[in-house]
Design a protein around this motif. Structure first.
Motif, PDB file in Angstrom:
ATOM      1  N   LYS A 120      57.939  60.619  60.142  1.00  0.00           N
ATOM      2  CA  LYS A 120      57.497  62.000  60.363  1.00  0.00           C
ATOM      3  C   LYS A 120      56.245  62.356  59.557  1.00  0.00           C
ATOM      4  O   LYS A 120      55.307  62.957  60.105  1.00  0.00           O
ATOM      5  CB  LYS A 120      58.635  62.967  60.040  1.00  0.00           C
ATOM      6  CG  LYS A 120      58.293  64.428  60.320  1.00  0.00           C
ATOM      7  CD  LYS A 120      59.451  65.339  59.957  1.00  0.00           C
ATOM      8  CE  LYS A 120      59.068  66.799  60.162  1.00  0.00           C
ATOM      9  NZ  LYS A 120      60.181  67.717  59.763  1.00  0.00           N
ATOM     10  N   ALA A 155      51.739  57.618  65.444  1.00  0.00           N
ATOM     11  CA  ALA A 155      53.095  57.233  65.843  1.00  0.00           C
ATOM     12  C   ALA A 155      53.621  56.111  64.959  1.00  0.00           C
ATOM     13  O   ALA A 155      52.860  55.368  64.332  1.00  0.00           O
ATOM     14  CB  ALA A 155      53.105  56.810  67.306  1.00  0.00           C
ATOM     15  N   LYS A 180      63.749  61.180  69.272  1.00  0.00           N
ATOM     16  CA  LYS A 180      62.462  61.041  69.975  1.00  0.00           C
ATOM     17  C   LYS A 180      62.129  62.316  70.723  1.00  0.00           C
ATOM     18  O   LYS A 180      60.977  62.787  70.717  1.00  0.00           O
ATOM     19  CB  LYS A 180      62.520  59.869  70.962  1.00  0.00           C
ATOM     20  CG  LYS A 180      62.312  58.496  70.346  1.00  0.00           C
ATOM     21  CD  LYS A 180      62.227  57.423  71.414  1.00  0.00           C
ATOM     22  CE  LYS A 180      60.974  57.612  72.252  1.00  0.00           C
ATOM     23  NZ  LYS A 180      60.836  56.573  73.284  1.00  0.00           N
ATOM     24  N   PHE A 209      61.159  65.048  68.178  1.00  0.00           N
ATOM     25  CA  PHE A 209      59.848  64.892  67.546  1.00  0.00           C
ATOM     26  C   PHE A 209      58.750  64.529  68.547  1.00  0.00           C
ATOM     27  O   PHE A 209      57.715  63.990  68.163  1.00  0.00           O
ATOM     28  CB  PHE A 209      59.924  63.811  66.454  1.00  0.00           C
ATOM     29  CG  PHE A 209      60.745  64.228  65.272  1.00  0.00           C
ATOM     30  CD1 PHE A 209      60.312  65.222  64.419  1.00  0.00           C
ATOM     31  CD2 PHE A 209      61.973  63.625  65.017  1.00  0.00           C
ATOM     32  CE1 PHE A 209      61.071  65.605  63.322  1.00  0.00           C
ATOM     33  CE2 PHE A 209      62.739  64.002  63.926  1.00  0.00           C
ATOM     34  CZ  PHE A 209      62.290  64.998  63.078  1.00  0.00           C
ATOM     35  N   SER A 210      59.002  64.806  69.819  1.00  0.00           N
ATOM     36  CA  SER A 210      57.974  64.629  70.867  1.00  0.00           C
ATOM     37  C   SER A 210      57.383  63.224  70.855  1.00  0.00           C
ATOM     38  O   SER A 210      56.161  63.041  70.771  1.00  0.00           O
ATOM     39  CB  SER A 210      56.862  65.681  70.686  1.00  0.00           C
ATOM     40  OG  SER A 210      57.399  66.991  70.719  1.00  0.00           O
ATOM     41  N   ASP A 211      58.263  62.232  70.929  1.00  0.00           N
ATOM     42  CA  ASP A 211      57.839  60.820  70.993  1.00  0.00           C
ATOM     43  C   ASP A 211      56.930  60.437  69.834  1.00  0.00           C
ATOM     44  O   ASP A 211      55.936  59.729  69.993  1.00  0.00           O
ATOM     45  CB  ASP A 211      57.134  60.535  72.324  1.00  0.00           C
ATOM     46  CG  ASP A 211      58.100  60.607  73.491  1.00  0.00           C
ATOM     47  OD1 ASP A 211      59.279  60.236  73.296  1.00  0.00           O
ATOM     48  OD2 ASP A 211      57.681  61.043  74.571  1.00  0.00           O
ATOM     49  N   LYS A 212      57.320  60.892  68.640  1.00  0.00           N
ATOM     50  CA  LYS A 212      56.581  60.538  67.431  1.00  0.00           C
ATOM     51  C   LYS A 212      56.728  59.062  67.101  1.00  0.00           C
ATOM     52  O   LYS A 212      55.917  58.478  66.386  1.00  0.00           O
ATOM     53  CB  LYS A 212      57.099  61.396  66.270  1.00  0.00           C
ATOM     54  CG  LYS A 212      56.580  61.045  64.890  1.00  0.00           C
ATOM     55  CD  LYS A 212      55.147  61.442  64.688  1.00  0.00           C
ATOM     56  CE  LYS A 212      54.718  61.182  63.250  1.00  0.00           C
ATOM     57  NZ  LYS A 212      53.293  61.508  63.020  1.00  0.00           N
ATOM     58  N   PHE A 213      57.759  58.415  67.644  1.00  0.00           N
ATOM     59  CA  PHE A 213      58.009  57.007  67.314  1.00  0.00           C
ATOM     60  C   PHE A 213      58.620  56.297  68.514  1.00  0.00           C
ATOM     61  O   PHE A 213      59.112  56.929  69.461  1.00  0.00           O
ATOM     62  CB  PHE A 213      58.947  56.898  66.110  1.00  0.00           C
ATOM     63  CG  PHE A 213      60.326  57.429  66.374  1.00  0.00           C
ATOM     64  CD1 PHE A 213      61.337  56.608  66.870  1.00  0.00           C
ATOM     65  CD2 PHE A 213      60.621  58.771  66.131  1.00  0.00           C
ATOM     66  CE1 PHE A 213      62.605  57.107  67.119  1.00  0.00           C
ATOM     67  CE2 PHE A 213      61.891  59.265  66.368  1.00  0.00           C
ATOM     68  CZ  PHE A 213      62.882  58.443  66.865  1.00  0.00           C
ATOM     69  N   GLN A 234      50.632  59.675  59.625  1.00  0.00           N
ATOM     70  CA  GLN A 234      49.594  60.019  60.601  1.00  0.00           C
ATOM     71  C   GLN A 234      49.718  59.069  61.790  1.00  0.00           C
ATOM     72  O   GLN A 234      49.623  57.864  61.638  1.00  0.00           O
ATOM     73  CB  GLN A 234      48.197  59.877  59.961  1.00  0.00           C
ATOM     74  CG  GLN A 234      47.930  60.839  58.809  1.00  0.00           C
ATOM     75  CD  GLN A 234      47.890  62.281  59.270  1.00  0.00           C
ATOM     76  OE1 GLN A 234      47.481  62.571  60.396  1.00  0.00           O
ATOM     77  NE2 GLN A 234      48.314  63.194  58.402  1.00  0.00           N
TER      78      GLN A 234
END
Length: 313
Positions: free
Chosen positions: A219, A224, A178, A181-185, A222
């Motif tokens: 990743k 989160a 997290k 990936f900058s809080d992508k999920f 488009q």
């Protein structure tokens, strides 16, 4: 000419045979046992007398029919059978030990194949933070990475470790990803209340699928994403489900430069599950992939279902 004779062989028959013209009695193929050849004589017209001339003899059993020979044969045969069975058991046990040793070595080799890949990714992320001149994030990531490495190395030396330890490792790993990936999920881990601390799971079996979900599902998506990990018991089985709402496996296959890693990670896990199935002799141990779709039939992510034996530590 004035005499008549009759004879019989006691032990074979009780009936008398009158000697009309023959002057000999022939008996062939007599079995073993005691016999008495009896003869009577009389003058023609007179009754047969009470006197009997008798010759007793015994036909011995052949040596192969004697009790001592049979006992020897039984003992010799039993000894040979015991020796053959004992040798086969020894060979089977030796083969089993070798197979178990080979499977254990293969498990360790497979785990070692997985660990370097994650280490390289983590070091790459730390380098990225440094290049971005973000030392705080780099230090935070490095501390978390060190903690995860310690847990991973401690658990990788064991054949199985508690499910709770696996959950702890997954939480550390997901928190690192997290941050990377900058809080992508976001993620959620559910652990069934029925799973005790003494229920074990092979280490590093779940993490590669979580990594696939992040790298190849979330990743490229488009917006989160969300990852769900569930552990629960079903009778004597331990079930783990890793589910994401990413782009799906079909779309992930079309991504450039991703096929080699995805194929290797998938094959490694299939090999590990195959080894686990052989070692537990339980055909229910399995690894399944489910391609999720929405109401319109479009890809809506992937679910991985790992079925294991609920093994106590």
């Amino acid at each position: 000419d004035a005499l008549e004779y009759r004879y019989r062989l006691k032990g074979q028959t009780n009936s008398w045979t009158e000697a009309v013209q023959a002057n000999e009695a022939v008996y062939s193929n007599l079995g073993s046992g005691k016999y008495s050849f009896q003869v009577q004589a009389r003058r023609k017209g007179n009754a047969w007398p009470k006197e009997i001339t008798e010759l007793s003899f015994e036909v011995k059993r052949p040596f192969y029919a004697t009790w001592w020979f049979i006992v020897i044969c039984v003992l010799v045969t039993g000894s040979i059978v015991y020796y053959i069975i004992n040798q086969r058991i020894k060979q089977a046990n030796q083969k089993l030990r070798m197979e178990n040793a080979l499977m254990e070595m293969e498990r360790k080799a497979l785990r070692l194949q997985m660990n370097p890949h994650f280490i390289f990714n983590a070091l790459d992320s730390i380098s990225s933070f440094i290049f971005k001149k973000d030392p705080q994030q780099a230090v935070k990531y490095l501390n978390s990475f060190a903690k995860l490495m310690r847990l991973t190395l401690e658990s990788s030396m064991e054949h199985v470790h508690p499910v709770e330890t696996e959950v702890s490792i997954l939480k550390n790993y997901l928190d690192l990803e997290k941050l990377r990936f900058s809080d992508k999920f976001t993620y959620e881990i559910e652990l069934d209340d029925e799973i005790d601390y003494d229920i074990g799971i092979p280490p590093m079996l779940i993490q590669p699928h979580v990594e696939n979900a992040i790298l190849h599902g979330i990743k490229p998506k488009q917006g989160a994403g969300f990852i769900s990990i569930k552990f629960y018991l079903r009778e004597d089985q331990l079930i783990c489900e890793i589910e994401d709402d990413g782009i799906g496996r079909r779309a992930a296959k079309e991504l450039p430069n991703k096929k080699a890693h995805r194929s290797m990670a998938t094959q490694i896990n299939r090999d590990r599950v195959r080894l686990l199935r052989l070692s537990t002799e339980d055909n229910r141990v399995d690894l399944n992939y489910v391609d999720k779709v929405d109401e319109n039939g479009n890809a809506a992510g992937t679910k991985v279902i790992i079925t294991l034996v609920a093994e106590e530590i």
